[in-house]
Design a protein around this motif. Sequence first.
Motif, PDB file in Angstrom:
ATOM      1  N   GLU A 212      43.665 -45.046  12.037  1.00  0.00           N
ATOM      2  CA  GLU A 212      44.378 -45.815  13.043  1.00  0.00           C
ATOM      3  C   GLU A 212      45.260 -44.917  13.907  1.00  0.00           C
ATOM      4  OE1 GLU A 212      46.434 -48.706  10.720  1.00  0.00           O
ATOM      5  OE2 GLU A 212      44.679 -50.023  10.545  1.00  0.00           O
ATOM      6  N   SER A 213      45.755 -45.501  14.990  1.00  0.00           N
ATOM      7  CA  SER A 213      46.591 -44.739  15.917  1.00  0.00           C
ATOM      8  C   SER A 213      47.904 -44.296  15.275  1.00  0.00           C
ATOM      9  CB  SER A 213      46.891 -45.591  17.158  1.00  0.00           C
ATOM     10  OG  SER A 213      47.529 -46.810  16.794  1.00  0.00           O
ATOM     11  N   SER A 214      48.275 -44.933  14.178  1.00  0.00           N
ATOM     12  CA  SER A 214      49.498 -44.535  13.469  1.00  0.00           C
ATOM     13  C   SER A 214      49.317 -43.262  12.664  1.00  0.00           C
ATOM     14  CB  SER A 214      49.952 -45.671  12.544  1.00  0.00           C
ATOM     15  OG  SER A 214      48.953 -45.974  11.582  1.00  0.00           O
ATOM     16  N   GLY A 215      48.089 -42.756  12.593  1.00  0.00           N
ATOM     17  CA  GLY A 215      47.821 -41.541  11.825  1.00  0.00           C
ATOM     18  C   GLY A 215      47.582 -41.796  10.364  1.00  0.00           C
ATOM     19  N   LYS A 216      47.241 -43.038   9.997  1.00  0.00           N
ATOM     20  CA  LYS A 216      46.946 -43.373   8.608  1.00  0.00           C
ATOM     21  C   LYS A 216      45.624 -44.115   8.538  1.00  0.00           C
ATOM     22  CE  LYS A 216      51.760 -43.613   7.051  1.00  0.00           C
ATOM     23  NZ  LYS A 216      52.794 -44.433   6.365  1.00  0.00           N
ATOM     24  N   CYS A 217      44.985 -43.977   7.378  1.00  0.00           N
ATOM     25  CA  CYS A 217      43.694 -44.645   7.177  1.00  0.00           C
ATOM     26  C   CYS A 217      43.903 -46.151   7.078  1.00  0.00           C
ATOM     27  CB  CYS A 217      43.013 -44.127   5.913  1.00  0.00           C
ATOM     28  SG  CYS A 217      42.508 -42.392   5.987  1.00  0.00           S
ATOM     29  N   GLY A 218      43.142 -46.896   7.885  1.00  0.00           N
ATOM     30  CA  GLY A 218      43.220 -48.348   7.875  1.00  0.00           C
ATOM     31  C   GLY A 218      42.043 -48.971   7.163  1.00  0.00           C
ATOM     32  N   ARG A 219      42.008 -50.277   7.225  1.00  0.00           N
ATOM     33  CA  ARG A 219      40.922 -51.012   6.585  1.00  0.00           C
ATOM     34  C   ARG A 219      39.617 -50.763   7.318  1.00  0.00           C
ATOM     35  NH1 ARG A 219      42.792 -55.725   3.758  1.00  0.00           N
ATOM     36  NH2 ARG A 219      40.899 -56.791   4.433  1.00  0.00           N
ATOM     37  N   ALA A 220      38.517 -50.879   6.584  1.00  0.00           N
ATOM     38  CA  ALA A 220      37.204 -50.723   7.204  1.00  0.00           C
ATOM     39  C   ALA A 220      36.924 -51.886   8.143  1.00  0.00           C
ATOM     40  CB  ALA A 220      36.120 -50.640   6.132  1.00  0.00           C
ATOM     41  N   ALA A 221      36.098 -51.634   9.139  1.00  0.00           N
ATOM     42  CA  ALA A 221      35.803 -52.673  10.124  1.00  0.00           C
ATOM     43  C   ALA A 221      35.101 -53.864   9.505  1.00  0.00           C
ATOM     44  CB  ALA A 221      34.959 -52.083  11.253  1.00  0.00           C
ATOM     45  N   ASP A 222      34.307 -53.641   8.460  1.00  0.00           N
ATOM     46  CA  ASP A 222      33.583 -54.736   7.812  1.00  0.00           C
ATOM     47  C   ASP A 222      34.252 -55.197   6.522  1.00  0.00           C
ATOM     48  OD1 ASP A 222      33.138 -52.425   6.421  1.00  0.00           O
ATOM     49  OD2 ASP A 222      30.982 -52.721   6.152  1.00  0.00           O
ATOM     50  N   ASP A 223      35.502 -54.797   6.310  1.00  0.00           N
ATOM     51  CA  ASP A 223      36.206 -55.206   5.094  1.00  0.00           C
ATOM     52  C   ASP A 223      36.611 -56.676   5.210  1.00  0.00           C
ATOM     53  OD1 ASP A 223      37.415 -55.182   2.669  1.00  0.00           O
ATOM     54  OD2 ASP A 223      39.199 -54.072   3.297  1.00  0.00           O
ATOM     55  N   PRO A 224      36.169 -57.542   4.296  1.00  0.00           N
ATOM     56  CA  PRO A 224      36.505 -58.973   4.419  1.00  0.00           C
ATOM     57  C   PRO A 224      37.984 -59.217   4.148  1.00  0.00           C
ATOM     58  CG  PRO A 224      35.384 -58.574   2.332  1.00  0.00           C
ATOM     59  CD  PRO A 224      35.322 -57.283   3.104  1.00  0.00           C
ATOM     60  N   LEU A 225      38.517 -60.257   4.772  1.00  0.00           N
ATOM     61  CA  LEU A 225      39.909 -60.653   4.575  1.00  0.00           C
ATOM     62  C   LEU A 225      40.009 -61.595   3.380  1.00  0.00           C
ATOM     63  CD1 LEU A 225      40.981 -61.315   8.269  1.00  0.00           C
ATOM     64  CD2 LEU A 225      41.404 -59.274   6.894  1.00  0.00           C
ATOM     65  N   HIS A 226      41.059 -61.422   2.576  1.00  0.00           N
ATOM     66  CA  HIS A 226      41.296 -62.267   1.400  1.00  0.00           C
ATOM     67  C   HIS A 226      42.655 -62.935   1.563  1.00  0.00           C
ATOM     68  CE1 HIS A 226      37.809 -60.540  -0.676  1.00  0.00           C
ATOM     69  NE2 HIS A 226      38.233 -59.335  -0.289  1.00  0.00           N
ATOM     70  N   PRO A 227      42.695 -64.163   2.073  1.00  0.00           N
ATOM     71  CA  PRO A 227      43.985 -64.849   2.252  1.00  0.00           C
ATOM     72  C   PRO A 227      44.636 -65.167   0.916  1.00  0.00           C
ATOM     73  CG  PRO A 227      42.161 -66.338   2.706  1.00  0.00           C
ATOM     74  CD  PRO A 227      41.562 -64.979   2.516  1.00  0.00           C
ATOM     75  N   GLY A 228      45.971 -65.307   0.946  1.00  0.00           N
ATOM     76  CA  GLY A 228      46.711 -65.630  -0.258  1.00  0.00           C
ATOM     77  C   GLY A 228      46.490 -67.060  -0.719  1.00  0.00           C
ATOM     78  N   ALA A 229      46.958 -67.340  -1.954  1.00  0.00           N
ATOM     79  CA  ALA A 229      46.767 -68.681  -2.520  1.00  0.00           C
ATOM     80  C   ALA A 229      47.513 -69.736  -1.709  1.00  0.00           C
ATOM     81  CB  ALA A 229      47.236 -68.698  -3.978  1.00  0.00           C
ATOM     82  N   TRP A 230      48.646 -69.359  -1.109  1.00  0.00           N
ATOM     83  CA  TRP A 230      49.415 -70.338  -0.340  1.00  0.00           C
ATOM     84  C   TRP A 230      48.647 -70.847   0.867  1.00  0.00           C
ATOM     85  CZ3 TRP A 230      50.520 -69.204   4.750  1.00  0.00           C
ATOM     86  CH2 TRP A 230      50.337 -67.877   5.128  1.00  0.00           C
ATOM     87  N   VAL A 231      47.726 -70.017   1.405  1.00  0.00           N
ATOM     88  CA  VAL A 231      46.925 -70.464   2.536  1.00  0.00           C
ATOM     89  C   VAL A 231      46.002 -71.607   2.111  1.00  0.00           C
ATOM     90  CG1 VAL A 231      45.203 -69.755   4.238  1.00  0.00           C
ATOM     91  CG2 VAL A 231      47.044 -68.195   3.600  1.00  0.00           C
ATOM     92  N   TYR A 232      45.394 -71.474   0.931  1.00  0.00           N
ATOM     93  CA  TYR A 232      44.523 -72.537   0.440  1.00  0.00           C
ATOM     94  C   TYR A 232      45.323 -73.813   0.175  1.00  0.00           C
ATOM     95  CZ  TYR A 232      41.029 -68.858  -0.211  1.00  0.00           C
ATOM     96  OH  TYR A 232      40.135 -67.838  -0.013  1.00  0.00           O
ATOM     97  N   VAL A 233      46.553 -73.666  -0.343  1.00  0.00           N
ATOM     98  CA  VAL A 233      47.388 -74.843  -0.616  1.00  0.00           C
ATOM     99  C   VAL A 233      47.721 -75.569   0.688  1.00  0.00           C
ATOM    100  CG1 VAL A 233      49.621 -75.619  -1.492  1.00  0.00           C
ATOM    101  CG2 VAL A 233      48.347 -73.854  -2.720  1.00  0.00           C
ATOM    102  N   ILE A 234      48.107 -74.820   1.716  1.00  0.00           N
ATOM    103  CA  ILE A 234      48.457 -75.444   2.992  1.00  0.00           C
ATOM    104  C   ILE A 234      47.229 -76.112   3.623  1.00  0.00           C
ATOM    105  CG2 ILE A 234      49.202 -74.950   5.346  1.00  0.00           C
ATOM    106  CD1 ILE A 234      51.062 -72.839   4.247  1.00  0.00           C
ATOM    107  N   VAL A 235      46.102 -75.442   3.560  1.00  0.00           N
ATOM    108  CA  VAL A 235      44.890 -76.033   4.132  1.00  0.00           C
ATOM    109  C   VAL A 235      44.504 -77.302   3.379  1.00  0.00           C
ATOM    110  CG1 VAL A 235      42.426 -75.656   4.519  1.00  0.00           C
ATOM    111  CG2 VAL A 235      44.041 -73.844   5.037  1.00  0.00           C
ATOM    112  N   GLY A 236      44.612 -77.281   2.034  1.00  0.00           N
ATOM    113  CA  GLY A 236      44.302 -78.472   1.249  1.00  0.00           C
ATOM    114  C   GLY A 236      45.230 -79.628   1.571  1.00  0.00           C
TER     115      GLY A 236
END
Length: 356
Positions: A212-236
Amino acid sequence: MVALGLAALFLAALPSAVLAKSGWGEACDQANSHLATDTWQLVTDCDATTYCADNGTCAYKGCRKDIYPYGYNGVAFVDLPPLCPTGQFCPDEGDQCLDQEPPGSACQKDRDDECQPPTDYKLYAGYLNVNGSVCLNYECYWANITLGQTCVVENTVYTGYEDDGSVYAYIISRDNCENGMYCDGTSLQCNKQKAVGATCSGNKECLSYNCESSGKCGRAADDPLHPGAWVYVIVGLAIVGLIGATMIALWFAHRRSRRENQVKLEQYYNEQVAYRQSIMSMSHAKNSLLSLPPNTSPDIARQSLYQDETFAYSSANNVLPPNMRRDSSAAWSEAADSEMLLVDDQPSARSTRFRG
């Protein structure tokens, strides 16, 4: 002179892709074949479906390297040039299939598929090579160099374009190190790639291939996102709330519709009762007039119709005089819910509003 100068600048600015190309059988010159400086693709005098043959004319291509090649719009799939079998490759010119080259042989720019893969290619195959073989600096290599060994690196500058049309350059660096390694451009030795969050100076140094532009290794472009448990609770909760709100809204709508239909039915019933009472009153009046002696004056006949005992008899039997119908239009007023619309057996429950 100014006009000619502007025209020359305009023609010079046009990309080679928009210039007229020769078709089948037309003249061409192999000396004009070169690699484009922005995309590193082969540019010739012939169009996309032909190549410049040794006799100086454009001939139809004898093979293709892509499943759906460029320039064959409207051509049936079965009529496309054939793909090369395993162990062979189709060069950039597309004239004919050739055998893959062993390590150390010449290859075309970024054409890893022109090099023979190693026998254990599954151990070295990756997204930066083809079956463990790689073409670097126009020479075939195997991507099997391990930690601390001398490696070969190739840096290629490509041209990119912003949304506003501005141009920028970016560098793709490749090497013959095995998976999980990268070739250091200074020491020319293979080093281990770095994990996410580590300091980096180029994409090849990161396991995610994303510095990344910050000079540190970032996540891969195809790395899937894993939302937290609270996201599932709010959506439910949101889904349950939406379903509950929909049911409540439907219940209120149904109750309102039911009340409106009830008012309509009561109004219709009262009108029918009023019509029936009017008909019965007219029949009673006819019978009363027929029972009077002959030559009875109209005033006496009218008095005999509305005398107390007769009216009491009519009221006791729910019979009203003609033109004494109740007004049922109040059913649509705001007071319709509190007003008794159905006719009761008791005379006191009748509405006192009449139309004459």
